[in-house]
Motif scaffolding. Structure first.
Motif, PDB file in Angstrom:
ATOM      1  N   VAL A 183       0.849  -1.190   0.000  1.00  0.00           N
ATOM      2  CA  VAL A 183       0.000   0.000   0.000  1.00  0.00           C
ATOM      3  C   VAL A 183       0.885   1.241   0.000  1.00  0.00           C
ATOM      4  CG1 VAL A 183      -1.763   1.291   1.262  1.00  0.00           C
ATOM      5  CG2 VAL A 183      -1.824  -1.216   1.233  1.00  0.00           C
ATOM      6  N   ASP A 184       0.604   2.180  -0.896  1.00  0.00           N
ATOM      7  CA  ASP A 184       1.358   3.426  -0.985  1.00  0.00           C
ATOM      8  C   ASP A 184       1.136   4.249   0.286  1.00  0.00           C
ATOM      9  OD1 ASP A 184       2.636   5.764  -1.737  1.00  0.00           O
ATOM     10  OD2 ASP A 184       1.075   6.387  -3.159  1.00  0.00           O
ATOM     11  N   ASP A 185       2.225   4.564   0.999  1.00  0.00           N
ATOM     12  CA  ASP A 185       2.126   5.329   2.241  1.00  0.00           C
ATOM     13  C   ASP A 185       2.620   6.761   2.081  1.00  0.00           C
ATOM     14  OD1 ASP A 185       4.850   4.787   1.943  1.00  0.00           O
ATOM     15  OD2 ASP A 185       5.194   4.527   4.094  1.00  0.00           O
ATOM     16  N   SER A 186       2.730   7.240   0.842  1.00  0.00           N
ATOM     17  CA  SER A 186       3.286   8.579   0.616  1.00  0.00           C
ATOM     18  C   SER A 186       2.344   9.683   1.087  1.00  0.00           C
ATOM     19  CB  SER A 186       3.626   8.772  -0.870  1.00  0.00           C
ATOM     20  OG  SER A 186       2.481   8.641  -1.685  1.00  0.00           O
ATOM     21  N   PHE A 187       1.061   9.370   1.296  1.00  0.00           N
ATOM     22  CA  PHE A 187       0.113  10.358   1.798  1.00  0.00           C
ATOM     23  C   PHE A 187      -0.147  10.181   3.286  1.00  0.00           C
ATOM     24  CE2 PHE A 187      -1.603   9.779  -2.688  1.00  0.00           C
ATOM     25  CZ  PHE A 187      -0.869  10.858  -3.198  1.00  0.00           C
ATOM     26  N   VAL A 188       0.725   9.454   3.974  1.00  0.00           N
ATOM     27  CA  VAL A 188       0.617   9.256   5.421  1.00  0.00           C
ATOM     28  C   VAL A 188       1.641  10.157   6.087  1.00  0.00           C
ATOM     29  CG1 VAL A 188       0.693   7.599   7.318  1.00  0.00           C
ATOM     30  CG2 VAL A 188      -0.072   6.866   5.043  1.00  0.00           C
ATOM     31  N   THR A 189       1.177  11.172   6.824  1.00  0.00           N
ATOM     32  CA  THR A 189       2.067  12.185   7.388  1.00  0.00           C
ATOM     33  C   THR A 189       1.942  12.227   8.911  1.00  0.00           C
ATOM     34  OG1 THR A 189       0.347  13.884   7.095  1.00  0.00           O
ATOM     35  CG2 THR A 189       1.943  13.585   5.302  1.00  0.00           C
ATOM     36  N   PRO A 190       2.981  12.724   9.591  1.00  0.00           N
ATOM     37  CA  PRO A 190       2.915  12.800  11.049  1.00  0.00           C
ATOM     38  C   PRO A 190       2.071  13.987  11.512  1.00  0.00           C
ATOM     39  CG  PRO A 190       5.018  13.652  10.270  1.00  0.00           C
ATOM     40  CD  PRO A 190       4.302  13.120   9.062  1.00  0.00           C
ATOM     41  N   ALA A 191       1.486  13.833  12.690  1.00  0.00           N
ATOM     42  CA  ALA A 191       0.698  14.902  13.300  1.00  0.00           C
ATOM     43  C   ALA A 191       0.944  14.885  14.805  1.00  0.00           C
ATOM     44  CB  ALA A 191      -0.787  14.718  13.004  1.00  0.00           C
ATOM     45  N   ALA A 192       0.504  15.946  15.463  1.00  0.00           N
ATOM     46  CA  ALA A 192       0.651  16.000  16.912  1.00  0.00           C
ATOM     47  C   ALA A 192      -0.175  14.905  17.559  1.00  0.00           C
ATOM     48  CB  ALA A 192       0.211  17.367  17.427  1.00  0.00           C
ATOM     49  N   GLY A 193       0.344  14.397  18.667  1.00  0.00           N
ATOM     50  CA  GLY A 193      -0.371  13.346  19.380  1.00  0.00           C
ATOM     51  C   GLY A 193       0.222  11.978  19.118  1.00  0.00           C
ATOM     52  N   GLN A 194      -0.194  11.020  19.911  1.00  0.00           N
ATOM     53  CA  GLN A 194       0.298   9.660  19.784  1.00  0.00           C
ATOM     54  C   GLN A 194      -0.542   8.851  18.806  1.00  0.00           C
ATOM     55  OE1 GLN A 194       0.148   8.393  23.912  1.00  0.00           O
ATOM     56  NE2 GLN A 194       2.335   8.805  24.151  1.00  0.00           N
ATOM     57  N   THR A 195       0.096   7.918  18.130  1.00  0.00           N
ATOM     58  CA  THR A 195      -0.625   7.005  17.256  1.00  0.00           C
ATOM     59  C   THR A 195      -1.623   6.194  18.086  1.00  0.00           C
ATOM     60  OG1 THR A 195       1.303   6.828  15.804  1.00  0.00           O
ATOM     61  CG2 THR A 195      -0.376   5.106  15.632  1.00  0.00           C
ATOM     62  N   PRO A 196      -2.886   6.161  17.692  1.00  0.00           N
ATOM     63  CA  PRO A 196      -3.887   5.439  18.486  1.00  0.00           C
ATOM     64  C   PRO A 196      -3.650   3.931  18.487  1.00  0.00           C
ATOM     65  CG  PRO A 196      -4.931   6.970  16.958  1.00  0.00           C
ATOM     66  CD  PRO A 196      -3.487   6.857  16.558  1.00  0.00           C
ATOM     67  N   ALA A 197      -4.120   3.310  19.547  1.00  0.00           N
ATOM     68  CA  ALA A 197      -4.119   1.843  19.644  1.00  0.00           C
ATOM     69  C   ALA A 197      -5.545   1.383  19.941  1.00  0.00           C
ATOM     70  CB  ALA A 197      -3.176   1.371  20.740  1.00  0.00           C
ATOM     71  N   PHE A 248      -9.169  10.275  21.882  1.00  0.00           N
ATOM     72  CA  PHE A 248      -9.981  11.288  22.533  1.00  0.00           C
ATOM     73  C   PHE A 248      -9.081  12.277  23.270  1.00  0.00           C
ATOM     74  CE2 PHE A 248     -12.263   7.237  22.410  1.00  0.00           C
ATOM     75  CZ  PHE A 248     -13.361   7.597  21.637  1.00  0.00           C
ATOM     76  N   PRO A 249      -9.278  13.600  23.101  1.00  0.00           N
ATOM     77  CA  PRO A 249     -10.386  14.216  22.364  1.00  0.00           C
ATOM     78  C   PRO A 249     -10.222  14.210  20.838  1.00  0.00           C
ATOM     79  CG  PRO A 249      -8.946  15.905  23.208  1.00  0.00           C
ATOM     80  CD  PRO A 249      -8.419  14.595  23.747  1.00  0.00           C
ATOM     81  N   THR A 250      -9.043  13.830  20.367  1.00  0.00           N
ATOM     82  CA  THR A 250      -8.840  13.750  18.920  1.00  0.00           C
ATOM     83  C   THR A 250      -7.757  12.727  18.634  1.00  0.00           C
ATOM     84  OG1 THR A 250      -8.510  15.065  16.903  1.00  0.00           O
ATOM     85  CG2 THR A 250      -7.075  15.561  18.786  1.00  0.00           C
ATOM     86  N   ALA A 251      -7.539  12.476  17.347  1.00  0.00           N
ATOM     87  CA  ALA A 251      -6.511  11.522  16.926  1.00  0.00           C
ATOM     88  C   ALA A 251      -5.787  12.095  15.720  1.00  0.00           C
ATOM     89  CB  ALA A 251      -7.150  10.187  16.563  1.00  0.00           C
ATOM     90  N   PRO A 252      -4.548  11.668  15.473  1.00  0.00           N
ATOM     91  CA  PRO A 252      -3.824  12.195  14.308  1.00  0.00           C
ATOM     92  C   PRO A 252      -4.591  12.060  12.998  1.00  0.00           C
ATOM     93  CG  PRO A 252      -2.308  11.040  15.749  1.00  0.00           C
ATOM     94  CD  PRO A 252      -3.674  10.809  16.311  1.00  0.00           C
ATOM     95  N   ASP A 253      -5.295  10.926  12.801  1.00  0.00           N
ATOM     96  CA  ASP A 253      -5.983  10.749  11.517  1.00  0.00           C
ATOM     97  C   ASP A 253      -7.220  11.631  11.381  1.00  0.00           C
ATOM     98  OD1 ASP A 253      -8.247   9.180  12.680  1.00  0.00           O
ATOM     99  OD2 ASP A 253      -6.740   7.633  12.950  1.00  0.00           O
ATOM    100  N   LEU A 254      -7.606  12.327  12.457  1.00  0.00           N
ATOM    101  CA  LEU A 254      -8.667  13.331  12.351  1.00  0.00           C
ATOM    102  C   LEU A 254      -8.090  14.729  12.140  1.00  0.00           C
ATOM    103  CD1 LEU A 254     -11.105  12.040  15.125  1.00  0.00           C
ATOM    104  CD2 LEU A 254     -11.480  12.027  12.643  1.00  0.00           C
ATOM    105  N   GLN A 255      -6.765  14.792  11.976  1.00  0.00           N
ATOM    106  CA  GLN A 255      -6.091  16.061  11.696  1.00  0.00           C
ATOM    107  C   GLN A 255      -5.689  16.182  10.225  1.00  0.00           C
ATOM    108  OE1 GLN A 255      -6.062  18.408  14.149  1.00  0.00           O
ATOM    109  NE2 GLN A 255      -7.293  16.788  15.110  1.00  0.00           N
TER     110      GLN A 255
END
Length: 335
Positions: free
Chosen positions: A76-90, A110-117
């Motif tokens: 899977v192409d991961d070139s559009f996967v970028t870092p954001a503030a916060g920890q990776t969810p588990a 909660f209250p948010t996750a990197p993939d919601l940024q």
């Protein structure tokens, strides 16, 4: 690279128990896997030989590095996967096949996750516009800036009919813990549906999107909202797909369930493969059903996604038609 399938949204590390049939409090060891529904769908389609990519964000941490590595491992192409503030969810789950219970526990969302940024201004709209299938989920609409990014992505997609072979799919994956109310979710879904070619959901998810009713009533409302294929999962009765001219029901493919959590994502990836292959809708549903059943019979999600040979073998074993077989026989007869 033009993607045959490009997904957007949730990604996480799935922490699944090695001890089956007990509550999390009694589990002694776990395994970790790539997770998150849109990411799993991209993996599933890649297993069927499709060029896939995912638009998402992780934390800038070891779990984020793990997810990048896993995406690349699955092709899977991961070139559009970028870092954001916060920890990776588990995401933790307990696996209790005997009770058909697979409760999920979300951590780091909660209250948010990197993939919601995910932000609209950072999207590659050309890649989104050109993809054969663009796949998103209702969860991606639950919060800003992800909501605006999803709207921008959908608005960038060409509005094509079924004959053009380009599809925009919305997974109606309503999860109440991410929303203030069902009414809020329904309002956001209503904004997206006019841009959607295919909507997929179970009875509860369809009810949130378009109201309570029979599967046919819900499918008809989705079609009236602009969708061209409405797919309503019927649980033990299989799955139904409806267009303005066709209604198809695919019976379930019974298996001994180990973990039911990844079946829907496997169904989704296989459904995309069938659409891109140009199969009749009945064959697409049968193939997707069998793909979902295989993953339900296995422990993990991403790592459990089947190959085409595994799917066609299961279909043959159950006496189901093999997608594309009739066309291949007809072509051979002409030759």
């Amino acid at each position: 690279m033009t993607h045959e399938l490009l997904t957007i949204g949730r990604i996480s590390v799935d922490i699944y128990p090695n001890d089956i049939g007990v509550g999390l409090e009694d589990v002694t060891s776990f395994g970790k896997y790539l997770g998150g529904s849109p990411s799993n769908v991209a993996v599933a389609a890649a297993r069927h030989g499709r060029r896939t990519g995912v638009i998402t964000r992780t934390g800038d941490d070891p779990f984020g590095s793990f997810l990048h590595r896993e995406l690349r491992k699955f092709g899977v192409d991961d070139s559009f996967v970028t870092p954001a503030a916060g920890q990776t969810p588990a995401t933790f789950c307990a696996i209790k096949p005997a009770t058909d219970e697979f409760p999920l526990y979300f951590y780091g969302r909660f209250p948010t996750a990197p993939d919601l940024q995910i932000k609209a201004k950072e999207l590659d709209l050309d890649a989104i516009r050109e993809a054969g299938i663009f796949w998103s989920t209702v969860t991606g609409l639950c919060q800003e800036p992800s909501r605006s990014a999803h709207i921008a992505a959908h608005e960038a997609r060409p509005r094509t009919g079924l004959k053009e072979g380009q599809f925009t799919i919305l997974d109606l994956d309503y999860r109440p813990m991410f929303w203030a109310s069902e009414e809020e979710a329904r309002a956001e879904v209503a904004k997206i549906l006019p841009h959607v070619t295919v909507a997929i959901g179970n009875d509860k998810e369809c009810a949130v999107a378009v109201g309570e009713g029979t599967p046919d009533e819900q499918a008809d409302r989705l079609l009236a909202a602009g969708v061209e294929i409405a797919v309503v999962k019927l649980g033990a009765e299989g799955v139904m797909a409806k267009t303005r001219t066709e209604r198809v029901v695919s019976a379930p493919v019974p298996v001994e369930t180990v973990n039911g959590l990844g079946a829907g994502d496997s169904f989704g990836g296989a459904f995309c493969h069938g659409l891109l292959s140009g199969w009749p809708l009945s064959e697409v549903l049968d193939y997707a059903n069998a793909s979902g059943a295989i993953v339900a019979s296995r422990l993990s999600c991403a790592d459990a996604m089947p190959t085409p040979d595994e799917v066609t073998s299961l279909l043959a074993e159950r006496g189901r038609p093999i997608p594309g077989a009739s066309a291949a026989l007809a072509e051979g007869a002409v030759r």
